[in-house]
Design a protein around this motif. Structure first.
Motif, PDB file in Angstrom:
ATOM      1  N   ALA A   1       0.838  -1.206   0.000  1.00 52.67           N
ATOM      2  CA  ALA A   1       0.000   0.000   0.000  1.00 52.67           C
ATOM      3  C   ALA A   1       0.870   1.252   0.000  1.00 52.67           C
ATOM      4  CB  ALA A   1      -0.931  -0.004   1.208  1.00 52.67           C
ATOM      5  N   PHE A   2       1.937   1.229   0.752  1.00 47.74           N
ATOM      6  CA  PHE A   2       2.788   2.419   0.838  1.00 47.74           C
ATOM      7  C   PHE A   2       3.706   2.554  -0.378  1.00 47.74           C
ATOM      8  CE2 PHE A   2       1.581   2.436   5.295  1.00 47.74           C
ATOM      9  CZ  PHE A   2       1.470   3.786   5.551  1.00 47.74           C
ATOM     10  N   VAL A   3       4.198   1.477  -0.886  1.00 48.57           N
ATOM     11  CA  VAL A   3       5.161   1.574  -1.982  1.00 48.57           C
ATOM     12  C   VAL A   3       4.447   1.729  -3.322  1.00 48.57           C
ATOM     13  CG1 VAL A   3       6.981   0.325  -3.252  1.00 48.57           C
ATOM     14  CG2 VAL A   3       6.957   0.312  -0.757  1.00 48.57           C
ATOM     15  N   PHE A   4       3.511   0.858  -3.628  1.00 47.53           N
ATOM     16  CA  PHE A   4       2.899   0.875  -4.941  1.00 47.53           C
ATOM     17  C   PHE A   4       1.718   1.850  -5.066  1.00 47.53           C
ATOM     18  CE2 PHE A   4       4.937  -3.346  -4.940  1.00 47.53           C
ATOM     19  CZ  PHE A   4       5.753  -3.179  -6.029  1.00 47.53           C
ATOM     20  N   PHE A   5       0.874   1.925  -4.046  1.00 50.40           N
ATOM     21  CA  PHE A   5      -0.318   2.761  -4.140  1.00 50.40           C
ATOM     22  C   PHE A   5      -0.144   4.129  -3.489  1.00 50.40           C
ATOM     23  CE2 PHE A   5      -2.038  -1.624  -4.263  1.00 50.40           C
ATOM     24  CZ  PHE A   5      -2.520  -1.590  -5.548  1.00 50.40           C
ATOM     25  N   LYS A   6       1.018   4.390  -2.975  1.00 51.25           N
ATOM     26  CA  LYS A   6       1.344   5.691  -2.368  1.00 51.25           C
ATOM     27  C   LYS A   6       0.292   6.077  -1.323  1.00 51.25           C
ATOM     28  CE  LYS A   6       4.478   6.407  -5.613  1.00 51.25           C
ATOM     29  NZ  LYS A   6       5.698   5.737  -5.510  1.00 51.25           N
ATOM     30  N   ALA A   7      -0.092   5.120  -0.500  1.00 55.66           N
ATOM     31  CA  ALA A   7      -1.124   5.340   0.515  1.00 55.66           C
ATOM     32  C   ALA A   7      -0.700   6.407   1.510  1.00 55.66           C
ATOM     33  CB  ALA A   7      -1.434   4.040   1.243  1.00 55.66           C
ATOM     34  N   HIS A   8       0.585   6.455   1.816  1.00 52.46           N
ATOM     35  CA  HIS A   8       1.032   7.452   2.793  1.00 52.46           C
ATOM     36  C   HIS A   8       0.808   8.866   2.268  1.00 52.46           C
ATOM     37  CE1 HIS A   8       4.489   6.877   0.167  1.00 52.46           C
ATOM     38  NE2 HIS A   8       4.986   8.043   0.606  1.00 52.46           N
ATOM     39  N   ARG A   9       0.966   9.025   0.935  1.00 48.30           N
ATOM     40  CA  ARG A   9       0.727  10.358   0.359  1.00 48.30           C
ATOM     41  C   ARG A   9      -0.761  10.706   0.426  1.00 48.30           C
ATOM     42  NH1 ARG A   9       4.672  10.101  -4.884  1.00 48.30           N
ATOM     43  NH2 ARG A   9       6.620  10.083  -3.697  1.00 48.30           N
ATOM     44  N   LYS A  10      -1.605   9.702   0.117  1.00 47.24           N
ATOM     45  CA  LYS A  10      -3.037   9.940   0.186  1.00 47.24           C
ATOM     46  C   LYS A  10      -3.464  10.230   1.620  1.00 47.24           C
ATOM     47  CE  LYS A  10      -4.175   7.304  -3.926  1.00 47.24           C
ATOM     48  NZ  LYS A  10      -4.843   6.126  -4.464  1.00 47.24           N
ATOM     49  N   ILE A  11      -2.910   9.495   2.526  1.00 47.13           N
ATOM     50  CA  ILE A  11      -3.226   9.736   3.948  1.00 47.13           C
ATOM     51  C   ILE A  11      -2.761  11.125   4.355  1.00 47.13           C
ATOM     52  CG2 ILE A  11      -2.685   9.040   6.308  1.00 47.13           C
ATOM     53  CD1 ILE A  11      -2.591   6.128   5.266  1.00 47.13           C
ATOM     54  N   LEU A  12      -1.531  11.478   3.970  1.00 44.95           N
ATOM     55  CA  LEU A  12      -1.004  12.801   4.308  1.00 44.95           C
ATOM     56  C   LEU A  12      -1.809  13.903   3.619  1.00 44.95           C
ATOM     57  CD1 LEU A  12       2.871  12.233   4.256  1.00 44.95           C
ATOM     58  CD2 LEU A  12       1.386  12.549   6.232  1.00 44.95           C
ATOM     59  N   ALA A  13      -2.218  13.672   2.360  1.00 50.11           N
ATOM     60  CA  ALA A  13      -3.029  14.667   1.654  1.00 50.11           C
ATOM     61  C   ALA A  13      -4.381  14.830   2.355  1.00 50.11           C
ATOM     62  CB  ALA A  13      -3.235  14.261   0.192  1.00 50.11           C
ATOM     63  N   GLY A  14      -4.980  13.720   2.769  1.00 50.59           N
ATOM     64  CA  GLY A  14      -6.243  13.784   3.509  1.00 50.59           C
ATOM     65  C   GLY A  14      -6.065  14.527   4.828  1.00 50.59           C
ATOM     66  N   LEU A  15      -4.967  14.222   5.518  1.00 48.95           N
ATOM     67  CA  LEU A  15      -4.708  14.923   6.781  1.00 48.95           C
ATOM     68  C   LEU A  15      -4.442  16.407   6.537  1.00 48.95           C
ATOM     69  CD1 LEU A  15      -2.488  12.317   8.696  1.00 48.95           C
ATOM     70  CD2 LEU A  15      -4.848  12.967   9.186  1.00 48.95           C
ATOM     71  N   ASP A  16      -3.691  16.703   5.466  1.00 47.84           N
ATOM     72  CA  ASP A  16      -3.421  18.108   5.135  1.00 47.84           C
ATOM     73  C   ASP A  16      -4.716  18.854   4.817  1.00 47.84           C
ATOM     74  OD1 ASP A  16      -0.728  17.864   5.551  1.00 47.84           O
ATOM     75  OD2 ASP A  16      -0.228  17.577   3.420  1.00 47.84           O
ATOM     76  N   SER A  17      -5.618  18.197   4.061  1.00 49.22           N
ATOM     77  CA  SER A  17      -6.887  18.872   3.739  1.00 49.22           C
ATOM     78  C   SER A  17      -7.716  19.080   5.004  1.00 49.22           C
ATOM     79  CB  SER A  17      -7.676  18.098   2.692  1.00 49.22           C
ATOM     80  OG  SER A  17      -8.213  16.911   3.242  1.00 49.22           O
ATOM     81  N   ARG A  18      -7.683  18.096   5.904  1.00 45.47           N
ATOM     82  CA  ARG A  18      -8.405  18.268   7.176  1.00 45.47           C
ATOM     83  C   ARG A  18      -7.783  19.387   8.002  1.00 45.47           C
ATOM     84  NH1 ARG A  18     -10.714  12.809   9.821  1.00 45.47           N
ATOM     85  NH2 ARG A  18     -12.124  12.300   8.124  1.00 45.47           N
ATOM     86  N   ILE A  19      -6.461  19.463   7.995  1.00 45.72           N
ATOM     87  CA  ILE A  19      -5.774  20.543   8.722  1.00 45.72           C
ATOM     88  C   ILE A  19      -6.142  21.889   8.105  1.00 45.72           C
ATOM     89  CG2 ILE A  19      -3.510  21.564   9.173  1.00 45.72           C
ATOM     90  CD1 ILE A  19      -2.449  18.674   9.537  1.00 45.72           C
ATOM     91  N   ALA A  20      -6.156  21.944   6.755  1.00 47.10           N
ATOM     92  CA  ALA A  20      -6.520  23.191   6.070  1.00 47.10           C
ATOM     93  C   ALA A  20      -7.971  23.574   6.394  1.00 47.10           C
ATOM     94  CB  ALA A  20      -6.320  23.046   4.562  1.00 47.10           C
ATOM     95  N   ASP A  21      -8.871  22.576   6.394  1.00 46.98           N
ATOM     96  CA  ASP A  21     -10.266  22.853   6.751  1.00 46.98           C
ATOM     97  C   ASP A  21     -10.368  23.357   8.190  1.00 46.98           C
ATOM     98  OD1 ASP A  21     -11.154  22.100   4.246  1.00 46.98           O
ATOM     99  OD2 ASP A  21     -11.806  20.079   4.870  1.00 46.98           O
ATOM    100  N   ALA A  22      -9.626  22.735   9.079  1.00 45.99           N
ATOM    101  CA  ALA A  22      -9.650  23.159  10.481  1.00 45.99           C
ATOM    102  C   ALA A  22      -9.114  24.587  10.617  1.00 45.99           C
ATOM    103  CB  ALA A  22      -8.838  22.200  11.345  1.00 45.99           C
ATOM    104  N   LYS A  23      -8.020  24.899   9.876  1.00 43.10           N
ATOM    105  CA  LYS A  23      -7.472  26.265   9.926  1.00 43.10           C
ATOM    106  C   LYS A  23      -8.471  27.262   9.366  1.00 43.10           C
ATOM    107  CE  LYS A  23      -2.511  25.353   9.755  1.00 43.10           C
ATOM    108  NZ  LYS A  23      -1.269  25.495   8.993  1.00 43.10           N
ATOM    109  N   ARG A  24      -9.113  26.877   8.248  1.00 42.71           N
ATOM    110  CA  ARG A  24     -10.122  27.765   7.659  1.00 42.71           C
ATOM    111  C   ARG A  24     -11.266  28.004   8.642  1.00 42.71           C
ATOM    112  NH1 ARG A  24     -14.553  26.504   5.436  1.00 42.71           N
ATOM    113  NH2 ARG A  24     -14.002  24.339   5.068  1.00 42.71           N
ATOM    114  N   MET A  25     -11.709  26.939   9.298  1.00 42.61           N
ATOM    115  CA  MET A  25     -12.784  27.086  10.294  1.00 42.61           C
ATOM    116  C   MET A  25     -12.330  27.963  11.463  1.00 42.61           C
ATOM    117  SD  MET A  25     -14.251  23.258  10.478  1.00 42.61           S
ATOM    118  CE  MET A  25     -15.943  23.001  10.072  1.00 42.61           C
ATOM    119  N   LEU A  26     -11.085  27.789  11.891  1.00 45.51           N
ATOM    120  CA  LEU A  26     -10.556  28.617  12.985  1.00 45.51           C
ATOM    121  C   LEU A  26     -10.468  30.081  12.549  1.00 45.51           C
ATOM    122  CD1 LEU A  26      -7.767  26.344  14.512  1.00 45.51           C
ATOM    123  CD2 LEU A  26      -9.915  27.036  15.579  1.00 45.51           C
ATOM    124  N   ASP A  27     -10.024  30.290  11.286  1.00 40.94           N
ATOM    125  CA  ASP A  27      -9.968  31.673  10.780  1.00 40.94           C
ATOM    126  C   ASP A  27     -11.367  32.291  10.708  1.00 40.94           C
ATOM    127  OD1 ASP A  27      -7.241  31.490  10.564  1.00 40.94           O
ATOM    128  OD2 ASP A  27      -7.236  31.042   8.408  1.00 40.94           O
TER     129      ASP A  27
END
Length: 192
Positions: A51-77
């Protein structure tokens, strides 16, 4: 765990029980030296590696976490801007409340001053009205006095004339009247 109990014939009249234990646990089938648990761990590890090597799951997980962080920052702003706006509105409301309180105090002070002025004017007008009414009453009394005096004089003159006429009629005779008329005629000559 399986236990086996065997009894041996009594040697001295006592019964003995022996228990045999087989190896301390169950043994299952193994493949390449790994039990079923080992193969589960190996399969899960291979799944994560693929999952991590071939499907780049860590990137998808990190992208999902980044979008959640961005949403949380936007909500805080947004929350911060809403809070700033609310504080601004609260400050405006307090300022308006203070201004309204000041306006109310000014209106009350103005009304009290106006009431005092109206009260003074009413007192002054009342004094003037009383003075005018007093003068009018005095004038009426004076007029009534003058009228009464005039009536008394008229009556006195009428009565005096009547009394004089009666006295003259009683005391004078035609001889007296003739002498009086002659005297008056003689006095006319001097005037001419």
């Amino acid at each position: 765990m399986a236990t086996e109990a065997t009894t041996t014939p009594p040697v001295t009249g006592e019964t003995h029980a022996t228990t045999e234990a087989h190896g301390g646990g169950e043994h299952g089938p193994t493949l390449l030296g790994l039990s079923a648990e080992g193969w589960v761990y190996t399969g899960v590890s291979i799944f994560f590696i693929v999952a991590f090597v071939f499907f780049k799951a860590h990137r998808k997980i990190l992208a999902g976490l980044d979008s959640r962080i961005a949403d949380a920052k936007r909500m805080l702003d947004e929350a911060a801007s809403v809070r700033t706006e609310a504080e601004s509105l609260l400050a405006k409301a307090k300022a308006q409340s203070d201004a309204s309180a000041g306006d109310a105090k000014a209106i009350i002070a103005n009304a009290e001053a106006e009431a005092k002025t109206l009260l003074k004017k009413a007192e002054s007008d009342t004094k003037d009205l009383i003075a005018r009414r007093t003068r009018m009453a005095e004038d009426r009394i004076g007029a009534a006095e003058r009228t009464a005096i005039a009536e008394v004089r008229t009556k006195a003159a009428t009565l005096s004339a009547a009394a004089a006429g009666a006295l003259i009629a009683n005391n004078h005779t035609s001889a007296h009247d003739k002498a009086l008329v002659d005297k008056t005629i003689a006095g006319l000559d001097r005037l001419i």
